[in-house]
Design an enzyme around this catalytic site. Structure first.
Site, PDB file in Angstrom:
ATOM      1  N   GLY A  36       5.561  48.579  78.283  1.00  0.00           N
ATOM      2  CA  GLY A  36       5.718  47.401  77.431  1.00  0.00           C
ATOM      3  C   GLY A  36       6.488  47.729  76.172  1.00  0.00           C
ATOM      4  O   GLY A  36       6.527  48.888  75.741  1.00  0.00           O
TER       5      GLY A  36
ATOM      6  N   GLN B  87       9.344  46.720  67.637  1.00  0.00           N
ATOM      7  CA  GLN B  87       9.538  48.153  67.919  1.00  0.00           C
ATOM      8  C   GLN B  87      11.009  48.547  67.953  1.00  0.00           C
ATOM      9  O   GLN B  87      11.331  49.731  67.882  1.00  0.00           O
ATOM     10  CB  GLN B  87       8.888  48.524  69.259  1.00  0.00           C
ATOM     11  CG  GLN B  87       7.369  48.478  69.227  1.00  0.00           C
ATOM     12  CD  GLN B  87       6.801  48.921  70.560  1.00  0.00           C
ATOM     13  OE1 GLN B  87       6.673  48.116  71.469  1.00  0.00           O
ATOM     14  NE2 GLN B  87       6.481  50.197  70.677  1.00  0.00           N
TER      15      GLN B  87
ATOM     16  N   CYS C 167       1.766  54.505  73.038  1.00  0.00           N
ATOM     17  CA  CYS C 167       2.726  53.548  72.495  1.00  0.00           C
ATOM     18  C   CYS C 167       4.057  54.264  72.290  1.00  0.00           C
ATOM     19  O   CYS C 167       4.081  55.399  71.808  1.00  0.00           O
ATOM     20  CB  CYS C 167       2.208  53.025  71.161  1.00  0.00           C
ATOM     21  SG  CYS C 167       3.326  51.891  70.333  1.00  0.00           S
ATOM     22  N   LEU C 168       5.148  53.602  72.659  1.00  0.00           N
ATOM     23  CA  LEU C 168       6.470  54.215  72.505  1.00  0.00           C
ATOM     24  C   LEU C 168       6.784  54.496  71.029  1.00  0.00           C
ATOM     25  O   LEU C 168       7.622  55.332  70.723  1.00  0.00           O
ATOM     26  CB  LEU C 168       7.553  53.316  73.114  1.00  0.00           C
ATOM     27  CG  LEU C 168       7.493  53.162  74.639  1.00  0.00           C
ATOM     28  CD1 LEU C 168       8.541  52.172  75.114  1.00  0.00           C
ATOM     29  CD2 LEU C 168       7.669  54.510  75.343  1.00  0.00           C
TER      30      LEU C 168
ATOM     31  N   HIS D 104      -1.896  44.888  73.777  1.00  0.00           N
ATOM     32  CA  HIS D 104      -1.198  45.892  72.971  1.00  0.00           C
ATOM     33  C   HIS D 104       0.111  45.327  72.401  1.00  0.00           C
ATOM     34  O   HIS D 104       0.389  45.464  71.209  1.00  0.00           O
ATOM     35  CB  HIS D 104      -0.934  47.127  73.845  1.00  0.00           C
ATOM     36  CG  HIS D 104      -0.168  48.226  73.165  1.00  0.00           C
ATOM     37  ND1 HIS D 104      -0.706  49.466  72.919  1.00  0.00           N
ATOM     38  CD2 HIS D 104       1.101  48.273  72.696  1.00  0.00           C
ATOM     39  CE1 HIS D 104       0.195  50.219  72.303  1.00  0.00           C
ATOM     40  NE2 HIS D 104       1.307  49.526  72.162  1.00  0.00           N
ATOM     41  N   GLU D 105       0.897  44.680  73.273  1.00  0.00           N
ATOM     42  CA  GLU D 105       2.207  44.175  72.825  1.00  0.00           C
ATOM     43  C   GLU D 105       2.053  42.990  71.879  1.00  0.00           C
ATOM     44  O   GLU D 105       2.813  42.862  70.911  1.00  0.00           O
ATOM     45  CB  GLU D 105       3.078  43.803  74.024  1.00  0.00           C
ATOM     46  CG  GLU D 105       3.371  44.957  74.994  1.00  0.00           C
ATOM     47  CD  GLU D 105       3.858  46.232  74.326  1.00  0.00           C
ATOM     48  OE1 GLU D 105       4.504  46.161  73.264  1.00  0.00           O
ATOM     49  OE2 GLU D 105       3.571  47.321  74.862  1.00  0.00           O
TER      50      GLU D 105
ATOM     51  N   HIS E  56       1.505  44.080  68.391  1.00  0.00           N
ATOM     52  CA  HIS E  56       2.731  44.484  67.678  1.00  0.00           C
ATOM     53  C   HIS E  56       3.348  43.297  66.927  1.00  0.00           C
ATOM     54  O   HIS E  56       3.942  43.466  65.866  1.00  0.00           O
ATOM     55  CB  HIS E  56       3.781  45.013  68.668  1.00  0.00           C
ATOM     56  CG  HIS E  56       3.640  46.473  68.997  1.00  0.00           C
ATOM     57  ND1 HIS E  56       3.730  47.465  68.053  1.00  0.00           N
ATOM     58  CD2 HIS E  56       3.448  47.109  70.181  1.00  0.00           C
ATOM     59  CE1 HIS E  56       3.586  48.653  68.638  1.00  0.00           C
ATOM     60  NE2 HIS E  56       3.407  48.460  69.931  1.00  0.00           N
TER      61      HIS E  56
HETATM   62 ZN    ZN Z   1       3.121  49.895  71.340  1.00  0.00          ZN
END
Ligand code: ZN
Length: 159
Positions: free
Chosen positions: A46, A51, A88-89, A130-131, A134
């Site tokens: 995701g 991000q 998380c990226l 999670h997304e 953000h």
């Molecule tokens: Zn993330």
């Protein structure tokens, strides 16, 4: 399409609230295509627009069943409970244990601004939560139960 730079924890843009998308412009279309490409390149499940430094309420997800694009997503229903590792990226090389609902219903627009409702369980439910976090400037690291761990911690233990 082009790869975008993934912002990492400590970058202020990750703490800000993203704005609703009012119309699908060529620029926003391109952003979505770039987000998908960037997510796949990074082996992520995701990615949220903040991000990549863009404060728009757009999320891309793929938990292995094909790409999902959520524009202006709103979680309308949650149920159940799951506890598991999350990464998380924007927090590379780390993971932590996070509790999430096991089933999530989300209402959103797709990349053509058509309304859609998606119901996800397990990993998809986790990814949606999670997304969407953000988009409100929230990172999973604040939800971690116990310590944030290094991804290679278990391997080092065996050595
Ligand atoms: Zn993330």
């Amino acid at each position: 399409m082009a790869l975008r730079i993934i912002r990492e924890i400590g970058d202020e843009v990750l703490t800000k609230t993203a704005k609703e998308v009012k119309e699908m412009t060529p620029r926003t279309s391109r952003l979505i295509a770039d987000m998908l490409e960037t997510m796949y390149e990074a082996n992520g499940v995701g990615l949220a627009a903040p991000q990549v430094g863009i404060l728009k309420r757009i999320v891309t997800i793929d938990v292995g069943d094909g790409p999902i694009v959520l524009v202006n997503p709103v979680i309308t229903e949650t149920s159940g409970h799951q506890i598991g590792p999350e990464g998380c990226l924007s927090v590379p090389g780390k993971h932590g244990i996070v509790a999430r609902p096991n089933e999530v219903t989300v209402r959103a627009l797709d990349e053509h601004m058509q309304e859609r409702e998606i119901r996800g369980t397990e990993l998809l439910a986790r990814a949606i939560c999670h997304e969407c976090d953000h988009l409100d400037g929230k990172l999973y690291v604040d939800l971690v139960e116990g310590e944030l761990m290094d991804d290679d911690a278990e391997e080092t233990e065996d050595e």
